[in-house]
Design an enzyme around this catalytic site. Structure first.
Site, PDB file in Angstrom:
ATOM      1  N   GLU A  33       0.842  -1.200   0.000  1.00  0.00           N
ATOM      2  CA  GLU A  33       0.000   0.000   0.000  1.00  0.00           C
ATOM      3  C   GLU A  33       0.880   1.254   0.000  1.00  0.00           C
ATOM      4  O   GLU A  33       1.909   1.300   0.688  1.00  0.00           O
ATOM      5  CB  GLU A  33      -0.873  -0.028   1.252  1.00  0.00           C
ATOM      6  CG  GLU A  33      -1.746   1.183   1.458  1.00  0.00           C
ATOM      7  CD  GLU A  33      -2.423   1.160   2.829  1.00  0.00           C
ATOM      8  OE1 GLU A  33      -3.637   1.342   2.898  1.00  0.00           O
ATOM      9  OE2 GLU A  33      -1.707   0.957   3.847  1.00  0.00           O
ATOM     10  N   HIS A  35       2.527   4.611   0.929  1.00  0.00           N
ATOM     11  CA  HIS A  35       2.806   5.272   2.202  1.00  0.00           C
ATOM     12  C   HIS A  35       3.489   6.613   1.949  1.00  0.00           C
ATOM     13  O   HIS A  35       4.548   6.911   2.522  1.00  0.00           O
ATOM     14  CB  HIS A  35       3.658   4.382   3.107  1.00  0.00           C
ATOM     15  CG  HIS A  35       2.870   3.365   3.858  1.00  0.00           C
ATOM     16  ND1 HIS A  35       2.345   2.241   3.253  1.00  0.00           N
ATOM     17  CD2 HIS A  35       2.474   3.314   5.157  1.00  0.00           C
ATOM     18  CE1 HIS A  35       1.676   1.528   4.154  1.00  0.00           C
ATOM     19  NE2 HIS A  35       1.738   2.160   5.314  1.00  0.00           N
ATOM     20  N   ASP A  44       3.856  -1.664   5.735  1.00  0.00           N
ATOM     21  CA  ASP A  44       3.054  -2.376   6.735  1.00  0.00           C
ATOM     22  C   ASP A  44       3.604  -3.769   7.013  1.00  0.00           C
ATOM     23  O   ASP A  44       3.701  -4.194   8.172  1.00  0.00           O
ATOM     24  CB  ASP A  44       1.602  -2.483   6.273  1.00  0.00           C
ATOM     25  CG  ASP A  44       0.870  -1.154   6.338  1.00  0.00           C
ATOM     26  OD1 ASP A  44       1.356  -0.234   7.014  1.00  0.00           O
ATOM     27  OD2 ASP A  44      -0.201  -1.040   5.705  1.00  0.00           O
ATOM     28  N   HIS A 119      -1.515  -3.489   9.383  1.00  0.00           N
ATOM     29  CA  HIS A 119      -2.378  -2.785   8.421  1.00  0.00           C
ATOM     30  C   HIS A 119      -3.754  -2.616   9.052  1.00  0.00           C
ATOM     31  O   HIS A 119      -4.425  -3.594   9.395  1.00  0.00           O
ATOM     32  CB  HIS A 119      -2.466  -3.593   7.129  1.00  0.00           C
ATOM     33  CG  HIS A 119      -3.308  -2.995   6.047  1.00  0.00           C
ATOM     34  ND1 HIS A 119      -3.078  -1.754   5.510  1.00  0.00           N
ATOM     35  CD2 HIS A 119      -4.391  -3.499   5.390  1.00  0.00           C
ATOM     36  CE1 HIS A 119      -3.971  -1.514   4.553  1.00  0.00           C
ATOM     37  NE2 HIS A 119      -4.781  -2.543   4.477  1.00  0.00           N
ATOM     38  N   GLU A 121      -6.714  -1.941   8.119  1.00  0.00           N
ATOM     39  CA  GLU A 121      -7.928  -2.490   7.524  1.00  0.00           C
ATOM     40  C   GLU A 121      -8.059  -4.015   7.643  1.00  0.00           C
ATOM     41  O   GLU A 121      -9.099  -4.578   7.300  1.00  0.00           O
ATOM     42  CB  GLU A 121      -8.001  -2.107   6.034  1.00  0.00           C
ATOM     43  CG  GLU A 121      -8.223  -0.639   5.768  1.00  0.00           C
ATOM     44  CD  GLU A 121      -6.940   0.172   5.654  1.00  0.00           C
ATOM     45  OE1 GLU A 121      -6.933   1.181   4.940  1.00  0.00           O
ATOM     46  OE2 GLU A 121      -5.930  -0.215   6.291  1.00  0.00           O
ATOM     47  N   HIS A 174      -1.306   7.329   9.220  1.00  0.00           N
ATOM     48  CA  HIS A 174      -0.838   6.617   8.031  1.00  0.00           C
ATOM     49  C   HIS A 174       0.305   7.388   7.370  1.00  0.00           C
ATOM     50  O   HIS A 174       0.143   8.543   6.979  1.00  0.00           O
ATOM     51  CB  HIS A 174      -1.980   6.437   7.033  1.00  0.00           C
ATOM     52  CG  HIS A 174      -1.580   5.725   5.792  1.00  0.00           C
ATOM     53  ND1 HIS A 174      -1.334   4.371   5.757  1.00  0.00           N
ATOM     54  CD2 HIS A 174      -1.355   6.169   4.533  1.00  0.00           C
ATOM     55  CE1 HIS A 174      -0.993   4.015   4.541  1.00  0.00           C
ATOM     56  NE2 HIS A 174      -0.989   5.090   3.783  1.00  0.00           N
ATOM     57  N   GLU A 179       4.924   5.450  11.820  1.00  0.00           N
ATOM     58  CA  GLU A 179       5.501   4.553  10.817  1.00  0.00           C
ATOM     59  C   GLU A 179       6.846   5.055  10.312  1.00  0.00           C
ATOM     60  O   GLU A 179       7.783   4.267  10.117  1.00  0.00           O
ATOM     61  CB  GLU A 179       4.525   4.365   9.662  1.00  0.00           C
ATOM     62  CG  GLU A 179       3.295   3.553  10.035  1.00  0.00           C
ATOM     63  CD  GLU A 179       2.366   3.310   8.873  1.00  0.00           C
ATOM     64  OE1 GLU A 179       1.909   2.169   8.707  1.00  0.00           O
ATOM     65  OE2 GLU A 179       2.084   4.274   8.119  1.00  0.00           O
TER      66      GLU A 179
END
Length: 256
Positions: A33, A35, A44, A119, A121, A174, A179
């Site tokens: 995904e 970032h 992730d 992650h 989701e 995010h 992160e």
């Protein structure tokens, strides 16, 4: 060879490790995904795997190869599916994959599994996969499974230190300070601080739209600023997360 990594072990060495009925196998799950422009697509999965490895070193555990794909990116916590490179699974696919892996671990004789998600989701599809695996192995199986998201092990005191101007919440983090700081500690060569976005935090309405409104999402893909991220902050968070996850695993799997 890394004795903590399942994929580095021979079947003979793996079988020997499983003679300990208390051994814990950690299954990292991430996503592919976007970032932002400063972090890699695999953030992730990279972080979930690194955290799992750190924890396994404290408890003598085994880290299974990660699931590198996750459930579909959502605009309000991952930026959404419209970014090039974001490559996602349907919920049923992720649940089925999780079920198959956990059921196979149980067939090997593993009794204790920790699913470590990186992650946002993924949560409910991992839960479904765990439930399906437990149904498959049957009520007589000694299999027990913990599902966790590593960021939930950060304390309010640490978050206050990391975010002296106020914590924006995990969904908006995010590609931001948490992160980016953790990546600076674990994988500094993959972080490009010179490309940090300068946009303000995303301001989402209290509802979702389908098809998604991509204009809600900052063009960079980062939902809030990573300004102030550092390897030192990453290490502080990693130390706390690793210690507290290891304590939770000992409590649930070993102390009983």
């Amino acid at each position: 060879m890394d004795s903590l990594r399942m994929d580095h072990l021979s079947w003979v060495a793996y079988e020997k490790r499983l003679k300990d009925p208390n051994v814990i196998v950690l299954l990292p799950v991430g996503a592919l995904e976007q970032h932002g422009p400063h972090l890699p697509l695999g953030t992730d999965a990279l972080l979930a795997t690194a955290v799992a490895h750190s924890v396994a070193g404290q408890i003598g555990g085994i880290v299974a190869p990660p699931i590198n794909y996750g459930y579909k990116s959502q605009p309000k916590c991952g930026g959404g599916q419209h970014f090039p490179g974001t490559t996602s699974l349907d919920g049923g696919t992720l649940a089925g994959l999780t079920c198959d892996i956990i059921a196979e671990l149980a067939r090997h004789g593993v009794r204790n599994v920790a699913v470590v998600s990186g992650h946002y989701e993924n949560q409910w599809f991992l839960t479904e996969g765990i439930d399906l695996a437990r149904r498959r192995v049957g009520p007589a199986s000694p299999l027990r499974v913990m599902r966790l998201e590593y960021w939930d092990f950060l304390t309010e005191a640490t978050l206050a230190q990391i975010f002296p101007e106020g914590f924006p919440g995990f969904a908006l983090e995010h590609a931001a300070v948490i992160e980016t700081s953790m990546m600076l500690h674990y994988f500094p060569d993959l972080v490009h601080l010179d490309l940090l976005p300068q946009e303000p935090p995303a301001d989402f309405p209290p509802y979702d739209m389908y098809p998604p409104c991509t204009h809600w999402v900052p063009s960079s893909g980062a939902l809030s600023s990573a300004k102030g991220a550092s390897a030192e902050k990453g290490l502080r968070m990693i130390d706390e997360v690793g210690t507290r996850i290891a304590a939770a695993l000992r409590k649930e799997f070993l102390d009983g």
